[in-house]
Write an enzyme that holds these catalytic residues in place. Structure first.
Site: not given
Length: 368
Positions: A190, A218, A223, A239, A301, A326, A360
Site C-alpha cells: 500500500q 489476493y 497485509n 496469493e 482485494d 482500487c 480506493e
C-alpha cells in the site's frame, strides 16, 4: 531548487469532490452513509520513482508532466514521505562526483516506511562491476552514518546487486496493536502508510462480530490477513506472486500469528478447487483440507480489473463479503452480480492517492 508543489489548502475540497463522485457512481445501489478516511495533506507516499537527468557535470531528478510529457526538475517531492525528501538531495549530491555511481544511471526508486527504514534502487543502462559495488557500499555507509536506516540495490539488464537486503520492515499500528510487515522491492505494498493503517482498522471493525473462518483472495504480503486474524478462528489466504507469498510467511512468523495459512494460487484456480472441478497437488503438499474450513466471510482485494464472473459467483456463496477496490468502476460491475444475493452494509472511501482521480473503496456485503 525545484519542488513539485502541492496545494494543501485544496486538500479537503478535492476529498469532498471524490466523496461526491463515488456516491454518484454507486447511486443505483442502496448504500449506507459513506465513511470517508482522509490522507495527510502532504508526505503521504511511502514510494517514489524519479528519472535521472545528466547535464554536463550536474545530475538531478526529473519527472514528466502527464499531459504534455515535458520533463521538469525535482529536488523535493512533498507528496513523498519526509524520509524520502530528506534523502533525495543527500543521495544525488553523494553520487555526482563518483563516476562509477553516476555513469549511465537513469532512474532512482525509493521505498520508505513509517518505521524509519528506506530502500534505494538505482537503475543503470550498463552492466555493474566490482568498482560500482565498492563505491555503492561506501555510499551506503556514509548515508547510514548520517542517520538513515538504508539499503541499496543496483539494477541493470538481467542484473541485481543487493546491499544488504532488498526489503524494508514496516510497522503499522492497528488500534492498540503494532503489526510488522516485510515489504520487498518491486512487490505490491500500500503506497500511503497512514491510510493503510485506517484501512486495516476499518476492516477489523467491520468483522468484529465474526464467527467461523475467513477466506481471503489476493492477500499480497498478508497485509489484511494478519490484522483480521484476531476476529476469526482461522484464516485461509491465497496469493499468486511468489515474493508476496514469501513475505506473507515471514510476516506470519514474526508477528507470532498461528491461525493464518497462505496458499500460492490464483483466485481462478482456487475457485476451481473450492468447487471440486480440479484437484491441486500444492494443496495436498501443504496439507490444506478445504473441507475443514468453515468460512462464512470472504475478503477480496483484487487488481484494477476486478474479479471475473466465475470468481464473483463463487464469492456469492459466502454470508459476508468484504471487498477492497482500487477501481470503483470494476467494483460497480462486480456489485451488479454480488448485489443479486447481498446488500451493502458498510461503504467507505480511502484517500490513498490525494490530488489524483484515483479512489480506493471498501464495501461490506451481507446476505439478503
Amino acid at each position: 531548487m525545484t519542488s513539485t508543489i502541492l496545494n494543501t489548502a485544496d486538500y479537503q475540497q478535492q476529498l469532498d469532490e471524490k466523496a461526491e463522485r463515488i456516491q454518484n457512481i454507486f447511486a443505483d445501489f442502496d448504500t449506507p452513509e459513506l465513511e470517508v478516511f482522509a490522507s495527510p495533506a502532504e508526505h503521504y507516499r511511502m514510494r517514489a520513482e524519479f528519472r535521472v537527468w545528466h547535464e554536463g557535470e550536474d545530475l538531478f531528478y526529473i519527472m514528466f508532466n502527464q499531459e504534455t510529457r515535458e520533463k521538469y526538475r525535482v529536488d523535493q517531492f512533498p507528496a513523498a514521505s519526509r524520509l524520502i525528501n530528506d534523502l533525495m538531495p543527500m543521495l544525488v549530491d553523494a553520487i555526482k562526483p563518483i563516476k562509477a555511481l553516476r555513469h549511465k544511471l537513469f532512474q532512482v526508486d525509493f521505498l520508505s516506511t513509517l518505521s524509519g527504514e528506506i530502500l534505494v534502487s538505482m537503475l543503470y543502462h550498463r552492466q555493474l562491476d566490482d568498482e560500482w559495488t565498492a563505491e555503492a557500499k561506501q555510499l551506503k555507509q556514509r548515508l547510514n552514518d548520517e542517520g538513515f536506516k538504508l539499503n541499496i540495490i543496483g539494477r541493470a539488464r538481467k542484473m541485481k546487486i543487493v546491499l544488504d537486503q532488498d526489503y524494508v520492515i514496516e510497522q503499522l499500528k492497528v488500534n492498540d496493536r503494532t503489526l510488522t510487515y516485510k515489504q520487498v522491492e518491486n512487490s505490491f505494498t500500500q503506497p500511503n502508510g497512514e491510510v493503510a493503517q485506517k484501512m486495516l482498522e476499518w476492516a477489523v471493525d467491520c468483522t468484529q462480530d465474526s464467527e467461523g473462518d475467513l477466506l481471503e483472495l489476493y492477500c499480497g504480503n498478508g497485509n489484511f490477513s494478519l490484522a483480521l486474524a484476531q476476529n476469526f478462528k482461522r484464516v485461509l489466504a491465497t496469493e499468486l506472486a511468489k515474493p508476496s507469498v514469501d513475505s506473507a510467511q515471514y510476516n506470519i512468523a514474526v508477528n507470532k500469528i498461528d491461525n493464518v495459512q497462505i496458499i500460492r494460487m490464483s483466485a481462478e484456480d482456487f475457485t476451481d478447487a473450492m468447487e471440486g472441478k480440479r484437484e491441486y497437488r500444492r494443496l495436498k503438499d501443504q496439507n490444506v483440507d478445504l473441507q475443514s474450513y468453515n468460512c462464512n466471510t470472504i475478503f477480496v482485494d483484487p487488481p484494477r480489473s476486478g474479479m471475473d464472473e466465475g470468481t464473483c459467483r463463487m464469492v456469492q456463496g459466502y454470508d459476508r463479503i468484504m471487498y477492497i477496490s482500487c477501481n470503483p468502476e470494476t467494483l460497480k460491475e462486480n456489485l451488479d452480480i454480488l448485489g443479486e444475493t447481498h446488500r451493502i452494509t458498510r461503504f467507505a472511501l480511502f484517500d490513498q492517492f490525494p490530488y489524483t482521480h484515483h479512489m480506493e473503496a471498501g464495501v461490506l456485503l451481507e446476505r439478503k
